[in-house]
Scaffold this motif. Structure first.
Motif, PDB file in Angstrom:
ATOM      1  N   MET A  68      52.614  46.427  42.679  1.00 39.14           N
ATOM      2  CA  MET A  68      52.192  45.309  41.835  1.00 39.14           C
ATOM      3  C   MET A  68      51.060  44.489  42.453  1.00 39.14           C
ATOM      4  O   MET A  68      50.054  44.211  41.789  1.00 39.14           O
TER       5      MET A  68
ATOM      6  N   ALA B  16      44.867  47.689  33.342  1.00 40.69           N
ATOM      7  CA  ALA B  16      44.529  46.982  34.581  1.00 40.69           C
ATOM      8  C   ALA B  16      43.560  47.788  35.437  1.00 40.69           C
ATOM      9  O   ALA B  16      43.219  48.929  35.124  1.00 40.69           O
TER      10      ALA B  16
ATOM     11  N   ILE C 196      47.755  46.474  42.603  1.00 38.49           N
ATOM     12  CA  ILE C 196      47.104  46.627  41.293  1.00 38.49           C
ATOM     13  C   ILE C 196      46.506  45.293  40.858  1.00 38.49           C
ATOM     14  O   ILE C 196      45.385  45.242  40.320  1.00 38.49           O
ATOM     15  N   ILE C 197      47.230  44.201  41.122  1.00 37.57           N
ATOM     16  CA  ILE C 197      46.663  42.868  40.848  1.00 37.57           C
ATOM     17  C   ILE C 197      45.361  42.701  41.614  1.00 37.57           C
ATOM     18  O   ILE C 197      44.345  42.252  41.069  1.00 37.57           O
TER      19      ILE C 197
ATOM     20  N   PHE D 112      50.787  45.706  35.580  1.00 43.98           N
ATOM     21  CA  PHE D 112      50.472  45.666  37.008  1.00 43.98           C
ATOM     22  C   PHE D 112      51.508  46.413  37.851  1.00 43.98           C
ATOM     23  O   PHE D 112      51.611  46.193  39.051  1.00 43.98           O
TER      24      PHE D 112
ATOM     25  N   THR E 195      44.338  50.596  41.942  1.00 42.22           N
ATOM     26  CA  THR E 195      45.271  50.144  42.985  1.00 42.22           C
ATOM     27  C   THR E 195      44.481  49.967  44.284  1.00 42.22           C
ATOM     28  O   THR E 195      43.933  50.923  44.818  1.00 42.22           O
TER      29      THR E 195
ATOM     30  N   ARG F  84      49.781  50.005  31.999  1.00 41.04           N
ATOM     31  CA  ARG F  84      49.146  50.170  33.311  1.00 41.04           C
ATOM     32  C   ARG F  84      47.661  50.525  33.199  1.00 41.04           C
ATOM     33  O   ARG F  84      46.843  50.079  34.022  1.00 41.04           O
TER      34      ARG F  84
ATOM     35  N   THR G  81      42.390  44.559  40.286  1.00 41.51           N
ATOM     36  CA  THR G  81      41.899  43.905  39.078  1.00 41.51           C
ATOM     37  C   THR G  81      41.164  42.612  39.412  1.00 41.51           C
ATOM     38  O   THR G  81      40.079  42.338  38.885  1.00 41.51           O
TER      39      THR G  81
END
Length: 249
Positions: A193, A226, A196-197, A152, A229, A223, A200
């Motif tokens: 981070m 996942a 990206i979380i 992430f 972004t 990366r 997802t």
């Protein structure tokens, strides 16, 4: 000083040549106050272009004594309209806004309406697909705790150790705006981070990814495992955390 800013018209917090940045605007205002002397500020974190803040913290060394209230008034007079200084405090030489921070709280807002709301479009990521709240909450729960968040983190992250602790990863739905408000509280966050979380989590929320993917992605430490972004505009730095004795209220 504690400050809030609308990140829409900034190329991020950190100063960059020929770009409008939060740091650049603050240093410009301080230079006016100090009759042309350059004063470098240090921020608790570097927000990206388009990311907002309601509780960013900075510190700097000013060459002469000014009462905290006077500094607050002066900076709000000299600074641009999209930055507001909320609090000012004189601290001792050992204080550092970044290195003494014990954690941060971020929120990410998602506009889940079919049509984009023109009044939240700069502050919420538009995701017009049906989302399942229970699936979303279960996915967020997997992220809580101490993990290696390599999957992430942006490939451009300069941190070798990608282990971080998330104390809270939660979501609520604002009854007034019907926005989904995600809260992340942790001891630190890697470059991109949370975005990206979120890229997802939204895929899990709308059924494009299975719930079990979160555990698999964490274990992959890659990366590419996942999701995408998510856009910066939904992200806001809400608060920087310090030990109680670090900043006296």
């Amino acid at each position: 000083m504690k400050l809030a800013y609308d990140g829409t018209a900034f190329s991020g917090f950190q100063i960059q040549p020929n770009k409008r940045t939060v740091q650049g605007e603050i240093e410009k205002a301080l230079s006016k106050m100090a009759k042309g002397d350059f004063i470098r500020i240090k921020g608790a974190g570097r927000t990206d272009a388009g990311v907002h803040a309601r509780g960013q913290m900075i510190h700097f060394d000013y060459p002469k004594y000014i009462p905290a209230e006077g500094m607050l008034r002066a900076m709000n007079t000299l600074g641009p309209e999209d930055i507001v200084f909320l609090n000012s405090e004189i601290v001792d030489q050992t204080f550092h806004s970044q290195y003494l921070a014990t954690g941060k709280i971020y929120q990410y807002r998602v506009d889940n309406h079919q049509l984009k709301d023109p009044f939240t479009r700069l502050y919420a990521h538009h995701h017009p697909f049906e989302m399942d709240l229970k699936r979303t909450q279960k996915a967020l729960a997997v992220l809580e705790g101490t993990h290696d968040f390599t999957s992430f983190a942006s490939a451009h992250s300069d941190k070798e150790d990608k282990t971080r602790t998330i104390y809270e990863a939660s979501v609520m739905i604002d009854e007034k705006t019907e926005e989904w408000i995600f809260t992340f509280r942790g001891n630190g966050f890697l470059y991109n981070m949370i975005r990206i979380i979120m890229g997802t989590i939204l895929q899990i929320a709308d059924g494009r990814r299975p719930l079990e993917d979160i555990k698999r992605i964490l274990e992959a430490k890659d990366r590419t495992a996942a999701g995408p972004t998510a856009s910066p505009k939904g992200l806001c730095m809400m608060e920087v955390l310090y030990d109680e004795h670090t900043l006296d209220e």
